[in-house]
Design a protein around this motif. Sequence first.
Motif, PDB file in Angstrom:
ATOM      1  N   UNK A  42       0.834  -1.204   0.000  1.00 16.19           N
ATOM      2  CA  UNK A  42       0.000   0.000   0.000  1.00 16.19           C
ATOM      3  C   UNK A  42       0.868   1.252   0.000  1.00 16.19           C
ATOM      4  N   UNK A  43       1.895   1.261   0.854  1.00 12.55           N
ATOM      5  CA  UNK A  43       2.816   2.406   0.892  1.00 12.55           C
ATOM      6  C   UNK A  43       3.482   2.605  -0.462  1.00 12.55           C
ATOM      7  N   UNK A  44       3.948   1.532  -1.049  1.00 13.99           N
ATOM      8  CA  UNK A  44       4.627   1.620  -2.339  1.00 13.99           C
ATOM      9  C   UNK A  44       3.677   2.154  -3.409  1.00 13.99           C
ATOM     10  N   UNK A  45       2.432   1.676  -3.385  1.00 16.07           N
ATOM     11  CA  UNK A  45       1.451   2.164  -4.356  1.00 16.07           C
ATOM     12  C   UNK A  45       1.203   3.655  -4.221  1.00 16.07           C
ATOM     13  N   UNK A  46       1.060   4.129  -2.994  1.00 22.23           N
ATOM     14  CA  UNK A  46       0.834   5.563  -2.788  1.00 22.23           C
ATOM     15  C   UNK A  46       2.037   6.381  -3.269  1.00 22.23           C
ATOM     16  N   UNK A  47       3.255   5.891  -3.006  1.00 21.78           N
ATOM     17  CA  UNK A  47       4.448   6.614  -3.462  1.00 21.78           C
ATOM     18  C   UNK A  47       4.548   6.627  -4.980  1.00 21.78           C
ATOM     19  N   UNK A  48       3.994   5.604  -5.618  1.00 25.74           N
ATOM     20  CA  UNK A  48       4.013   5.528  -7.083  1.00 25.74           C
ATOM     21  C   UNK A  48       2.884   6.316  -7.730  1.00 25.74           C
ATOM     22  N   UNK A  49       2.002   6.884  -6.927  1.00 29.77           N
ATOM     23  CA  UNK A  49       0.934   7.706  -7.481  1.00 29.77           C
ATOM     24  C   UNK A  49      -0.363   6.996  -7.718  1.00 29.77           C
ATOM     25  N   UNK A  50      -0.520   5.788  -7.182  1.00 33.54           N
ATOM     26  CA  UNK A  50      -1.801   5.096  -7.340  1.00 33.54           C
ATOM     27  C   UNK A  50      -2.877   5.856  -6.573  1.00 33.54           C
ATOM     28  N   UNK A  51      -4.125   5.863  -7.076  1.00 35.94           N
ATOM     29  CA  UNK A  51      -5.191   6.635  -6.427  1.00 35.94           C
ATOM     30  C   UNK A  51      -5.408   6.207  -4.973  1.00 35.94           C
ATOM     31  N   UNK A  52      -5.592   7.188  -4.110  1.00 34.55           N
ATOM     32  CA  UNK A  52      -5.917   6.924  -2.713  1.00 34.55           C
ATOM     33  C   UNK A  52      -7.405   7.100  -2.447  1.00 34.55           C
ATOM     34  N   UNK A  53      -8.108   7.644  -3.424  1.00 36.48           N
ATOM     35  CA  UNK A  53      -9.533   7.908  -3.287  1.00 36.48           C
ATOM     36  C   UNK A  53     -10.150   7.970  -4.680  1.00 36.48           C
ATOM     37  N   UNK A  54     -11.484   7.860  -4.752  1.00 42.18           N
ATOM     38  CA  UNK A  54     -12.154   7.994  -6.047  1.00 42.18           C
ATOM     39  C   UNK A  54     -12.697   9.408  -6.246  1.00 42.18           C
ATOM     40  N   UNK A  55     -12.279  10.322  -5.363  1.00 41.07           N
ATOM     41  CA  UNK A  55     -12.736  11.705  -5.480  1.00 41.07           C
ATOM     42  C   UNK A  55     -11.567  12.624  -5.793  1.00 41.07           C
ATOM     43  N   UNK A  56     -11.783  13.521  -6.740  1.00 39.53           N
ATOM     44  CA  UNK A  56     -10.838  14.602  -7.018  1.00 39.53           C
ATOM     45  C   UNK A  56     -11.603  15.728  -7.677  1.00 39.53           C
ATOM     46  N   UNK A  57     -10.979  16.879  -7.707  1.00 37.89           N
ATOM     47  CA  UNK A  57     -11.630  18.010  -8.343  1.00 37.89           C
ATOM     48  C   UNK A  57     -11.822  19.160  -7.381  1.00 37.89           C
ATOM     49  N   UNK A  58     -12.753  20.053  -7.702  1.00 36.21           N
ATOM     50  CA  UNK A  58     -12.968  21.284  -6.937  1.00 36.21           C
ATOM     51  C   UNK A  58     -14.252  21.169  -6.137  1.00 36.21           C
ATOM     52  N   UNK A  59     -14.155  21.534  -4.884  1.00 37.83           N
ATOM     53  CA  UNK A  59     -15.336  21.587  -4.011  1.00 37.83           C
ATOM     54  C   UNK A  59     -15.310  22.949  -3.327  1.00 37.83           C
ATOM     55  N   UNK A  96      10.497 -11.826  -1.384  1.00 32.96           N
ATOM     56  CA  UNK A  96       9.419 -10.861  -1.585  1.00 32.96           C
ATOM     57  C   UNK A  96       9.977  -9.499  -1.983  1.00 32.96           C
ATOM     58  N   UNK A  97      11.013  -9.047  -1.300  1.00 30.85           N
ATOM     59  CA  UNK A  97      11.617  -7.754  -1.631  1.00 30.85           C
ATOM     60  C   UNK A  97      12.134  -7.753  -3.063  1.00 30.85           C
ATOM     61  N   UNK A  98      12.706  -8.860  -3.503  1.00 34.63           N
ATOM     62  CA  UNK A  98      13.170  -8.955  -4.878  1.00 34.63           C
ATOM     63  C   UNK A  98      12.027  -8.873  -5.862  1.00 34.63           C
ATOM     64  N   UNK A  99      10.944  -9.569  -5.575  1.00 29.42           N
ATOM     65  CA  UNK A  99       9.786  -9.557  -6.478  1.00 29.42           C
ATOM     66  C   UNK A  99       9.188  -8.165  -6.610  1.00 29.42           C
ATOM     67  N   UNK A 100       9.291  -7.360  -5.554  1.00 28.83           N
ATOM     68  CA  UNK A 100       8.745  -5.992  -5.596  1.00 28.83           C
ATOM     69  C   UNK A 100       9.713  -4.992  -6.219  1.00 28.83           C
ATOM     70  N   UNK A 101      10.932  -5.415  -6.512  1.00 24.53           N
ATOM     71  CA  UNK A 101      11.916  -4.504  -7.090  1.00 24.53           C
ATOM     72  C   UNK A 101      12.507  -3.530  -6.097  1.00 24.53           C
ATOM     73  N   UNK A 102      12.480  -3.868  -4.804  1.00 25.87           N
ATOM     74  CA  UNK A 102      13.024  -2.987  -3.771  1.00 25.87           C
ATOM     75  C   UNK A 102      14.519  -3.232  -3.586  1.00 25.87           C
TER      76      UNK A 102
END
Length: 341
Positions: free
Chosen positions: A142-159, A191-197
Amino acid sequence: MPTHERPLRKLGFLTIGLFDPADPARGHESTLRLVELGERLGFDSAWVRHRHLQYGISSPVAVLAAATQRTSRIRLGTAVIPVGWENPLRLAEDLATVDLLSGGRLNPGVSVGRPGHWEQVSGALYPDTAEAEDFGYRRVSRLLGFLRGEPATDFSGVEGIEVYSDQVQPVSPGLADRLWYGGGSLRSARWAGEQGLGLLTSNVVRAEESEDFAEIQRSQIAAFRAHHPLGARARVSQGLVVIPTDGATADQRARYHEYARARTPRTTAPQGPARVMFARDLVGTSAEIAERLYAHAAFREVDEAVFALPFTFGHEDYVQILTDIATSLAPLLGWKPAPEA
């Protein structure tokens, strides 16, 4: 002096950042001064060890944020952040912020597993969700995904007048590629090898296939690289406790040898149900330590080292040890200091 097939290319050091509970500011300042010294000596990296509910640095990311403003070249790492204590989204925000402050010098190291003393601390750490928390590899994913820019929410835009992003902010390009995993078992290495860390090895392993520390660590490095996209070029750093005595006083030498002697019994056989094995601390002249490293099966497989400073010593002891590592020991291993910024 024997020769090393892989001359030491990158040199770092690791500190636990101890402090007196009556004066914690002084201990934190000591850590920052050691990082500054490391940069002056040409070290490639400085790493901070994580400690919770102890008299050591509990917030290495905050300490490294301060270090970014007092250094300009040396890379800054955590070895390691136990993500069982962290919310991956919030941690991603903090890591990205510090990486930007450093100009892209942050090297986060992480590990998984339940927090230590779980039965005593779970009520304070996760009072409502302790039984539902996942302390496995998915937490790092999950941490790696967030650092890579994967969405953390389905909401974006102006409110109203507020603008929202569906990605963790700030974004620090390249940070995900500098994530390291601290592992001491074959499963973690694979596992670390498979993730490319990157793989951070230390002076602690699990005795799974042998009771020879160096051979255990060598097999873990081989398993990591066998599963890593970069194969033999995958980054591995070794982190043994190394205490050169070239510039030490007689009193320092006596204390250093006594420190290692007291810790030697735990290195003779696997400890506990998990069969944990510890490496011996290396104390002696730089020439003596270099010879022992050249004979170490795992050290012969790496070209990066993050030597760990011993616990409980004073600031001036650490200054002497770091100075001897950079000026006496590391050159014998083929290392050259980084140029001044």
